[in-house]
Design a protein around this motif. Structure first.
Motif, PDB file in Angstrom:
ATOM      1  N   ASP A  81       0.827  -1.207   0.000  1.00 50.37           N
ATOM      2  CA  ASP A  81       0.000   0.000   0.000  1.00 50.37           C
ATOM      3  C   ASP A  81       0.861   1.257   0.000  1.00 50.37           C
ATOM      4  OD1 ASP A  81      -2.265   1.560   0.025  1.00 50.37           O
ATOM      5  OD2 ASP A  81      -2.514   1.474   2.204  1.00 50.37           O
ATOM      6  N   THR A  82       1.650   1.424  -1.060  1.00 48.53           N
ATOM      7  CA  THR A  82       2.438   2.637  -1.251  1.00 48.53           C
ATOM      8  C   THR A  82       2.193   3.160  -2.662  1.00 48.53           C
ATOM      9  OG1 THR A  82       4.431   1.608  -2.178  1.00 48.53           O
ATOM     10  CG2 THR A  82       4.237   1.647   0.230  1.00 48.53           C
ATOM     11  N   SER A  83       2.437   4.437  -2.861  1.00 48.39           N
ATOM     12  CA  SER A  83       2.306   4.987  -4.211  1.00 48.39           C
ATOM     13  C   SER A  83       3.151   6.241  -4.333  1.00 48.39           C
ATOM     14  CB  SER A  83       0.844   5.313  -4.546  1.00 48.39           C
ATOM     15  OG  SER A  83       0.311   6.280  -3.665  1.00 48.39           O
ATOM     16  N   GLY A  84       3.500   6.577  -5.567  1.00 40.78           N
ATOM     17  CA  GLY A  84       4.319   7.742  -5.839  1.00 40.78           C
ATOM     18  C   GLY A  84       3.510   8.879  -6.428  1.00 40.78           C
ATOM     19  N   GLU A  85       4.145  10.034  -6.576  1.00 41.57           N
ATOM     20  CA  GLU A  85       3.553  11.215  -7.205  1.00 41.57           C
ATOM     21  C   GLU A  85       4.683  12.008  -7.834  1.00 41.57           C
ATOM     22  OE1 GLU A  85      -0.121  12.344  -4.221  1.00 41.57           O
ATOM     23  OE2 GLU A  85       1.910  12.884  -3.621  1.00 41.57           O
ATOM     24  N   VAL A  86       4.515  12.432  -9.055  1.00 41.60           N
ATOM     25  CA  VAL A  86       5.555  13.209  -9.716  1.00 41.60           C
ATOM     26  C   VAL A  86       5.677  14.580  -9.058  1.00 41.60           C
ATOM     27  CG1 VAL A  86       4.006  14.149 -11.507  1.00 41.60           C
ATOM     28  CG2 VAL A  86       6.470  13.971 -11.944  1.00 41.60           C
ATOM     29  N   GLU A  87       6.912  15.033  -8.868  1.00 39.11           N
ATOM     30  CA  GLU A  87       7.150  16.340  -8.259  1.00 39.11           C
ATOM     31  C   GLU A  87       8.360  17.013  -8.889  1.00 39.11           C
ATOM     32  OE1 GLU A  87       6.863  16.954  -4.170  1.00 39.11           O
ATOM     33  OE2 GLU A  87       5.231  15.518  -3.900  1.00 39.11           O
ATOM     34  N   PRO A  88       8.288  18.339  -9.078  1.00 38.69           N
ATOM     35  CA  PRO A  88       9.525  19.061  -9.374  1.00 38.69           C
ATOM     36  C   PRO A  88      10.383  19.048  -8.123  1.00 38.69           C
ATOM     37  CG  PRO A  88       7.747  20.604  -8.942  1.00 38.69           C
ATOM     38  CD  PRO A  88       7.132  19.232  -8.933  1.00 38.69           C
ATOM     39  N   VAL A  89      11.686  18.936  -8.310  1.00 35.88           N
ATOM     40  CA  VAL A  89      12.603  18.911  -7.170  1.00 35.88           C
ATOM     41  C   VAL A  89      13.552  20.098  -7.296  1.00 35.88           C
ATOM     42  CG1 VAL A  89      14.308  17.590  -5.889  1.00 35.88           C
ATOM     43  CG2 VAL A  89      12.456  16.396  -7.082  1.00 35.88           C
ATOM     44  N   LEU A  90      13.555  20.952  -6.276  1.00 35.81           N
ATOM     45  CA  LEU A  90      14.435  22.119  -6.238  1.00 35.81           C
ATOM     46  C   LEU A  90      15.713  21.730  -5.505  1.00 35.81           C
ATOM     47  CD1 LEU A  90      11.779  24.747  -5.038  1.00 35.81           C
ATOM     48  CD2 LEU A  90      12.155  23.854  -7.351  1.00 35.81           C
ATOM     49  N   LEU A  91      16.840  21.998  -6.134  1.00 37.63           N
ATOM     50  CA  LEU A  91      18.125  21.669  -5.518  1.00 37.63           C
ATOM     51  C   LEU A  91      18.988  22.917  -5.432  1.00 37.63           C
ATOM     52  CD1 LEU A  91      17.520  19.274  -7.966  1.00 37.63           C
ATOM     53  CD2 LEU A  91      19.072  18.113  -6.418  1.00 37.63           C
ATOM     54  N   ARG A  92      19.671  23.052  -4.317  1.00 35.21           N
ATOM     55  CA  ARG A  92      20.720  24.066  -4.193  1.00 35.21           C
ATOM     56  C   ARG A  92      22.007  23.331  -3.863  1.00 35.21           C
ATOM     57  NH1 ARG A  92      19.855  28.707   0.043  1.00 35.21           N
ATOM     58  NH2 ARG A  92      20.563  27.121   1.526  1.00 35.21           N
ATOM     59  N   TYR A  93      23.029  23.619  -4.650  1.00 39.09           N
ATOM     60  CA  TYR A  93      24.314  22.935  -4.495  1.00 39.09           C
ATOM     61  C   TYR A  93      25.416  23.965  -4.690  1.00 39.09           C
ATOM     62  CZ  TYR A  93      28.149  19.639  -5.437  1.00 39.09           C
ATOM     63  OH  TYR A  93      29.325  18.937  -5.402  1.00 39.09           O
ATOM     64  N   GLY A  94      26.232  24.143  -3.658  1.00 38.17           N
ATOM     65  CA  GLY A  94      27.306  25.122  -3.747  1.00 38.17           C
ATOM     66  C   GLY A  94      26.808  26.528  -4.030  1.00 38.17           C
ATOM     67  N   GLY A  95      25.609  26.848  -3.535  1.00 35.73           N
ATOM     68  CA  GLY A  95      25.040  28.181  -3.719  1.00 35.73           C
ATOM     69  C   GLY A  95      24.305  28.380  -5.032  1.00 35.73           C
ATOM     70  N   ARG A  96      24.309  27.381  -5.917  1.00 35.11           N
ATOM     71  CA  ARG A  96      23.612  27.475  -7.205  1.00 35.11           C
ATOM     72  C   ARG A  96      22.363  26.601  -7.177  1.00 35.11           C
ATOM     73  NH1 ARG A  96      27.481  25.133 -11.161  1.00 35.11           N
ATOM     74  NH2 ARG A  96      28.065  23.902  -9.335  1.00 35.11           N
ATOM     75  N   TYR A  97      21.389  26.955  -8.031  1.00 33.93           N
ATOM     76  CA  TYR A  97      20.125  26.240  -8.034  1.00 33.93           C
ATOM     77  C   TYR A  97      19.968  25.371  -9.276  1.00 33.93           C
ATOM     78  CZ  TYR A  97      18.579  28.868  -3.997  1.00 33.93           C
ATOM     79  OH  TYR A  97      18.481  29.398  -2.737  1.00 33.93           O
ATOM     80  N   PHE A  98      19.221  24.279  -9.080  1.00 36.55           N
ATOM     81  CA  PHE A  98      18.969  23.312 -10.144  1.00 36.55           C
ATOM     82  C   PHE A  98      17.544  22.791 -10.001  1.00 36.55           C
ATOM     83  CE2 PHE A  98      23.403  23.373  -9.012  1.00 36.55           C
ATOM     84  CZ  PHE A  98      24.063  23.418 -10.228  1.00 36.55           C
ATOM     85  N   LEU A  99      17.024  22.234 -11.100  1.00 35.98           N
ATOM     86  CA  LEU A  99      15.679  21.659 -11.113  1.00 35.98           C
ATOM     87  C   LEU A  99      15.756  20.219 -11.591  1.00 35.98           C
ATOM     88  CD1 LEU A  99      12.545  21.942 -10.965  1.00 35.98           C
ATOM     89  CD2 LEU A  99      12.639  22.737 -13.345  1.00 35.98           C
ATOM     90  N   GLY A 100      15.085  19.326 -10.866  1.00 36.37           N
ATOM     91  CA  GLY A 100      15.014  17.928 -11.263  1.00 36.37           C
ATOM     92  C   GLY A 100      13.583  17.429 -11.175  1.00 36.37           C
ATOM     93  N   VAL A 101      13.403  16.139 -11.421  1.00 34.22           N
ATOM     94  CA  VAL A 101      12.087  15.515 -11.297  1.00 34.22           C
ATOM     95  C   VAL A 101      12.209  14.326 -10.352  1.00 34.22           C
ATOM     96  CG1 VAL A 101      12.373  13.970 -13.309  1.00 34.22           C
ATOM     97  CG2 VAL A 101      10.071  14.652 -12.557  1.00 34.22           C
ATOM     98  N   GLY A 102      11.219  14.160  -9.494  1.00 30.74           N
ATOM     99  CA  GLY A 102      11.265  13.079  -8.531  1.00 30.74           C
ATOM    100  C   GLY A 102       9.875  12.597  -8.174  1.00 30.74           C
ATOM    101  N   SER A 103       9.827  11.723  -7.181  1.00 27.85           N
ATOM    102  CA  SER A 103       8.557  11.137  -6.750  1.00 27.85           C
ATOM    103  C   SER A 103       8.495  11.108  -5.232  1.00 27.85           C
ATOM    104  CB  SER A 103       8.413   9.715  -7.302  1.00 27.85           C
ATOM    105  OG  SER A 103       7.248   9.094  -6.801  1.00 27.85           O
ATOM    106  N   ASP A 104       7.421  11.648  -4.692  1.00 25.83           N
ATOM    107  CA  ASP A 104       7.184  11.580  -3.250  1.00 25.83           C
ATOM    108  C   ASP A 104       6.494  10.246  -2.956  1.00 25.83           C
ATOM    109  OD1 ASP A 104       6.598  11.938  -0.593  1.00 25.83           O
ATOM    110  OD2 ASP A 104       4.950  13.336  -0.957  1.00 25.83           O
ATOM    111  N   HIS A 105       7.273   9.172  -2.973  1.00 25.54           N
ATOM    112  CA  HIS A 105       6.693   7.848  -2.726  1.00 25.54           C
ATOM    113  C   HIS A 105       6.336   7.746  -1.244  1.00 25.54           C
ATOM    114  CE1 HIS A 105       6.006   4.114  -4.997  1.00 25.54           C
ATOM    115  NE2 HIS A 105       5.848   3.632  -3.776  1.00 25.54           N
ATOM    116  N   THR A 106       5.108   7.309  -0.944  1.00 24.70           N
ATOM    117  CA  THR A 106       4.550   7.408   0.402  1.00 24.70           C
ATOM    118  C   THR A 106       3.839   6.124   0.808  1.00 24.70           C
ATOM    119  OG1 THR A 106       4.263   9.811   0.153  1.00 24.70           O
ATOM    120  CG2 THR A 106       2.926   8.736   1.832  1.00 24.70           C
ATOM    121  N   ASP A 107       3.948   5.780   2.076  1.00 24.54           N
ATOM    122  CA  ASP A 107       3.221   4.657   2.655  1.00 24.54           C
ATOM    123  C   ASP A 107       1.809   5.140   2.986  1.00 24.54           C
ATOM    124  OD1 ASP A 107       2.082   2.831   4.534  1.00 24.54           O
ATOM    125  OD2 ASP A 107       4.070   2.110   5.071  1.00 24.54           O
ATOM    126  N   ARG A 108       0.818   4.689   2.219  1.00 21.79           N
ATOM    127  CA  ARG A 108      -0.535   5.222   2.364  1.00 21.79           C
ATOM    128  C   ARG A 108      -1.239   4.729   3.625  1.00 21.79           C
ATOM    129  NH1 ARG A 108       0.199   9.653  -0.403  1.00 21.79           N
ATOM    130  NH2 ARG A 108       1.116   9.192  -2.436  1.00 21.79           N
TER     131      ARG A 108
END
Length: 232
Positions: A81-108
């Motif tokens: 009983d788990t499921s994912g959801e697509v999410e934009p992922v905001l990253l900051r690395y060394g003071g710079r910003y980046f955008l990725g894609v991920g999933s908030d997989h959750t135990d329902r």
């Protein structure tokens, strides 16, 4: 929890080939990040109807262990009983910003008991490629299109215009949690499910199409196992 995931959590910047190694970043999942307050309230009421407690704040910030963020193609989940959801992922690395894609997989099942623990119970898949963002204010966030599929069936489909802009969300993170200038990984919220129902599945396909037509994608599969055996 093994140390394997920390080693797995590195991303490649599209175009430059730079490798970001974020094992020491602050990681969190942001929930209830919709711009439409009425829609957010409606969503909270829908979740309450299935036993999920309302959030203390809107948006809500759920800290997670950085070691649970992984680019692995397979992730272990604690139950069926788990499921994912697509999410934009905001990253900051060394003071710079980046955008990725991920999933908030959750135990329902656990979500009806403790939302924060339900998010920490599963690994958080993220695509291996990210794009550099020079200035969030100049980036056309609203034109980004995201979709997800579960076992080949379209599950979510829409634009990021429904979510808080990155600058606003990062401002909330800074205000509530402070900001020491360190690295950050923030799952920035998701879109409604097309049929309105959480659907467990084995294969999850994620897509974030940028305004210039480039796409960030990720595919992962799930397998049931021990809670502390995330990924492989």
């Amino acid at each position: 929890m093994t140390d394997t995931l920390s080693a797995l959590f590195s991303c490649t910047v599209v175009g430059s080939g730079e490798i970001l190694r974020l094992s020491g970043a602050r990681a969190l999942v942001a929930g209830y990040t919709g711009r439409d307050e009425a829609a957010v309230r409606h969503h909270i009421e829908e979740l309450a109807a299935i036993g999920v407690a309302p959030p203390e704040d809107v948006p809500m910030l759920y800290p997670i262990a950085t070691a649970t963020v992984t680019t692995a193609a397979r992730t272990v989940v604690p139950s069926a009983d788990t499921s994912g959801e697509v999410e934009p992922v905001l990253l900051r690395y060394g003071g710079r910003y980046f955008l990725g894609v991920g999933s908030d997989h959750t135990d329902r099942t656990l979500e009806t008991v403790d939302v924060g623990e339900s998010k920490r119970a599963c690994a958080k898949p993220i695509g291996p490629d990210v794009v550099a963002i020079d200035d969030w204010a100049e980036f056309d966030w609203d034109a980004c299109h995201v979709r997800s599929w579960v076992d080949g069936r379209l599950y979510q489909d829409g634009t990021l215009a429904a979510l808080l802009p990155p600058g606003d969300l990062l401002g909330v993170v800074s205000e509530r949690l402070g900001d020491d200038g360190g690295d950050i990984v923030c799952f920035a919220g998701t879109l409604p499910l097309l049929d309105g129902r959480f659907t467990p599945g084995k294969r999850w396909d994620l897509e974030l199409v940028l305004p210039d037509g480039r796409a960030l994608t990720h595919t992962y599969t799930t397998i049931e196992g021990a809670r502390d055996a995330y990924g492989s």
